[in-house]
Scaffold this motif. Structure first.
Motif, PDB file in Angstrom:
ATOM      1  N   ARG A  86      75.699  55.867  31.618  1.00 64.72           N
ATOM      2  CA  ARG A  86      76.764  56.747  31.135  1.00 64.72           C
ATOM      3  C   ARG A  86      76.514  58.215  31.483  1.00 64.72           C
ATOM      4  O   ARG A  86      77.128  59.090  30.904  1.00 64.72           O
ATOM      5  CB  ARG A  86      76.985  56.576  29.628  1.00 64.72           C
ATOM      6  CG  ARG A  86      77.233  55.122  29.258  1.00 64.72           C
ATOM      7  CD  ARG A  86      77.887  54.908  27.929  1.00 64.72           C
ATOM      8  NE  ARG A  86      79.112  55.607  27.677  1.00 64.72           N
ATOM      9  CZ  ARG A  86      80.325  55.289  28.179  1.00 64.72           C
ATOM     10  NH1 ARG A  86      80.439  54.282  29.006  1.00 64.72           N
ATOM     11  NH2 ARG A  86      81.389  55.976  27.850  1.00 64.72           N
ATOM     12  N   GLN A  87      75.635  58.482  32.436  1.00 64.57           N
ATOM     13  CA  GLN A  87      75.388  59.847  32.930  1.00 64.57           C
ATOM     14  C   GLN A  87      76.034  59.947  34.320  1.00 64.57           C
ATOM     15  O   GLN A  87      75.365  59.989  35.336  1.00 64.57           O
ATOM     16  CB  GLN A  87      73.884  60.107  32.988  1.00 64.57           C
ATOM     17  CG  GLN A  87      73.498  61.499  33.357  1.00 64.57           C
ATOM     18  CD  GLN A  87      71.996  61.652  33.477  1.00 64.57           C
ATOM     19  OE1 GLN A  87      71.227  60.722  33.241  1.00 64.57           O
ATOM     20  NE2 GLN A  87      71.567  62.829  33.858  1.00 64.57           N
ATOM     21  N   PHE A  88      77.356  60.006  34.331  1.00 64.50           N
ATOM     22  CA  PHE A  88      78.121  59.965  35.570  1.00 64.50           C
ATOM     23  C   PHE A  88      77.966  61.264  36.349  1.00 64.50           C
ATOM     24  O   PHE A  88      77.875  62.341  35.753  1.00 64.50           O
ATOM     25  CB  PHE A  88      79.599  59.705  35.280  1.00 64.50           C
ATOM     26  CG  PHE A  88      79.851  58.326  34.742  1.00 64.50           C
ATOM     27  CD1 PHE A  88      79.968  57.258  35.600  1.00 64.50           C
ATOM     28  CD2 PHE A  88      79.968  58.106  33.379  1.00 64.50           C
ATOM     29  CE1 PHE A  88      80.197  55.975  35.126  1.00 64.50           C
ATOM     30  CE2 PHE A  88      80.194  56.832  32.888  1.00 64.50           C
ATOM     31  CZ  PHE A  88      80.301  55.769  33.751  1.00 64.50           C
ATOM     32  N   PRO A  89      77.957  61.178  37.691  1.00 63.15           N
ATOM     33  CA  PRO A  89      77.854  62.408  38.482  1.00 63.15           C
ATOM     34  C   PRO A  89      79.154  63.207  38.434  1.00 63.15           C
ATOM     35  O   PRO A  89      80.223  62.651  38.224  1.00 63.15           O
ATOM     36  CB  PRO A  89      77.584  61.892  39.904  1.00 63.15           C
ATOM     37  CG  PRO A  89      78.170  60.532  39.919  1.00 63.15           C
ATOM     38  CD  PRO A  89      78.008  59.985  38.535  1.00 63.15           C
ATOM     39  N   SER A  90      79.025  64.498  38.638  1.00 60.62           N
ATOM     40  CA  SER A  90      80.233  65.347  38.575  1.00 60.62           C
ATOM     41  C   SER A  90      80.784  65.613  39.957  1.00 60.62           C
ATOM     42  O   SER A  90      80.188  65.471  40.943  1.00 60.62           O
ATOM     43  CB  SER A  90      79.912  66.663  37.894  1.00 60.62           C
ATOM     44  OG  SER A  90      78.836  67.297  38.559  1.00 60.62           O
TER      45      SER A  90
END
Length: 190
Positions: free
Chosen positions: A186-190
């Protein structure tokens, strides 16, 4: 050619060659020249040198493997290089996907297949349904990735092959993916 001309040219030749010097040594025979250029096909026969060479190759392979596991661009394969591939990897690693559970479900099915009757029939239907769900999830992932890559890198700059790359990475266990995941869930790239 007339005799007079032959005499003139013959007379001038010794004068020209007298000023030049030779190489100062006799031409070696073919056998001697080939023996001087001979080298072993396999390499050095020195055991210490071979051992040191093997040790250096092992260290280079270990450095490359550690760099690849860490996601260092210098050590990645051509397939994994570039900012777009990193984005795809990070996005896939940040989400849960049905493909990750495909192999455990297949192993459970192998155990269920040993039971007779209705359990076996429902097991087959469940496996096919789960496989279909994993395929639909992979297609959904490719559409999401296309939209995100287009927004981040521009429409004409999207690297081809990202769909297959992302889908195949999503079908692997998270802990077995290479290069190793660099982001948490759940640490998606921006």
């Amino acid at each position: 050619m007339s005799a007079a001309k032959r005499d003139e040219t013959a007379g001038s030749a010794p004068e020209e060659t007298a000023g030049t010097q030779g190489k100062g040594r006799p031409t070696p025979s073919r056998k001697t020249a080939q023996a001087a250029n001979a080298r072993p096909i396999v390499g050095s026969q020195d055991k210490e040198q071979r051992r040191a060479q093997r040790q250096a190759q092992t260290e280079a392979r270990d450095r490359a493997r550690a760099g690849m596991m860490a996601g260092d661009e210098r050590y990645l394969t051509q397939r994994d290089r570039g900012p777009q591939r990193r984005f795809v990897r990070d996005y896939v690693d940040a989400r849960w996907s049905a493909g990750e559970l495909l192999i455990p479900v297949m192993v459970i099915f192998l155990v269920v297949a040993m039971f007779p009757g209705w359990v076996q029939v429902y097991g087959v239907f469940f496996v096919w349904a789960f496989l279909l769900f994993a395929i639909v999830d992979a297609f959904a992932l490719t559409f999401i990735l296309k939209k995100k890559l287009t927004a981040k890198f521009g429409e004409g700059n999207v690297q081809p092959g990202f769909k297959w790359y992302g889908a195949m990475r999503a079908m692997q266990f998270r802990m077995l993916r290479m290069p190793k995941p660099q982001v948490k869930r759940r640490q998606f790239p921006s």
